[in-house]
Enzyme design. Sequence first.
Site, PDB file in Angstrom:
ATOM      1  N   LYS A  81      -7.617  -0.199  -1.948  1.00 34.35           N
ATOM      2  CA  LYS A  81      -6.896  -0.457  -0.624  1.00 34.35           C
ATOM      3  C   LYS A  81      -7.010   0.347   0.268  1.00 34.35           C
ATOM      4  O   LYS A  81      -6.959   0.346   1.411  1.00 34.35           O
ATOM      5  CB  LYS A  81      -5.545  -0.787  -0.890  1.00 34.35           C
ATOM      6  CG  LYS A  81      -4.788  -1.340   0.237  1.00 34.35           C
ATOM      7  CD  LYS A  81      -5.243  -2.771   0.972  1.00 34.35           C
ATOM      8  CE  LYS A  81      -4.569  -3.067   2.313  1.00 34.35           C
ATOM      9  NZ  LYS A  81      -3.404  -3.337   2.053  1.00 34.35           N
ATOM     10  N   THR A 132       0.739  -1.321  -0.153  1.00 32.34           N
ATOM     11  CA  THR A 132       0.043  -0.043  -0.031  1.00 32.34           C
ATOM     12  C   THR A 132       1.011   1.268   0.008  1.00 32.34           C
ATOM     13  O   THR A 132       1.530   1.422   0.992  1.00 32.34           O
ATOM     14  CB  THR A 132      -0.856   0.157   1.145  1.00 32.34           C
ATOM     15  OG1 THR A 132      -1.577  -1.267   1.473  1.00 32.34           O
ATOM     16  CG2 THR A 132      -1.780   1.326   1.155  1.00 32.34           C
ATOM     17  N   LYS A 167       1.365   5.066   8.385  1.00 29.37           N
ATOM     18  CA  LYS A 167       1.556   5.365   6.957  1.00 29.37           C
ATOM     19  C   LYS A 167       0.024   5.268   6.036  1.00 29.37           C
ATOM     20  O   LYS A 167      -0.107   6.340   5.438  1.00 29.37           O
ATOM     21  CB  LYS A 167       2.417   4.417   6.229  1.00 29.37           C
ATOM     22  CG  LYS A 167       2.539   4.142   4.763  1.00 29.37           C
ATOM     23  CD  LYS A 167       3.534   3.078   4.377  1.00 29.37           C
ATOM     24  CE  LYS A 167       2.923   1.731   4.658  1.00 29.37           C
ATOM     25  NZ  LYS A 167       1.811   1.471   3.519  1.00 29.37           N
TER      26      LYS A 167
END
Length: 299
Positions: free
Chosen positions: A173, A97, A245
């Site tokens: 995602k 990702t 993140k």
Amino acid sequence: MNHSTVAVLGLGAMGLPMAARLAGAFAVNGYDISEERLRLAEDAGVRRHDSARSAATGADAVLLAVRNAPQLDEVLFGADGVAAALAPGAVVILGSTVGREVIPPVVERLAEHGVALVDAPLSGGPVRAGAGDLLIVVGAEPAALATARPVLERLASTLTVVGDAPGDGQALKTVNQLLCGVHIAAAAEALALADALGLDQERTLAALEAGAAGSFMLSNRGPRILEAYAEDGAEVLSRLDIFVKDLGIVGSAARAAGLAAPVAAAAEQLFLLGQAHGLGAADDSAVIRVVAPERRADG
């Protein structure tokens, strides 16, 4: 296309079980900066290599299990970058990702070498990775997807093709990670509240799982949340700073789309606080220690 060789670059919590799973059907080359991970991969039937470029040379598909966009750029185009070592027609499968905006320049640079990018971020955790039970969402041109499909199908129980453009997988995602991050934070809050009210956390978790409040993330992270106060904490299956993140990617995407995402933003702050308190390398279940630094009820 039947792949003679698949290279897996990054043999961490997800990369190693994926490499082991693929080794049951393909010849697999593996590379990681950790000697320990290389030994474990070799024990699982993966051919170890001393550099990313060596592992990728001659491979029909390269599966990347990197942590973030800078690592992606380094492994593809850095001093030991693999892009130049790949033959035209090979595919790079990105399982990480990194955010949608990272993808277009990578696609453009790979195209200079005749290599296509298959944007295939995955979800499910290490155990499901080793069992071929992952959710993989894909954005890729049809020809590239056809080349990568045997590898993806070996790893996924659910393979969802989102669109024909690399970046489409990253978009879905991002939505997935919004929910996962919020669910982990909510589970931590709920179990911290149970403790503050003097309830037995294990019984509370069992009751919640059986009712309308149950979810995959509650069942998956709940037991690990209860281990967060132990001396060594829960086994690290997904680092807390990964959600720093990922929820950062969620926030950036929402702002770019002009969309408010206050619940995701609140969850992000909890993970950021965890990182600031030295929990970045701990399992993400340790976020309960941000909500409640110490347990209150007798355990």
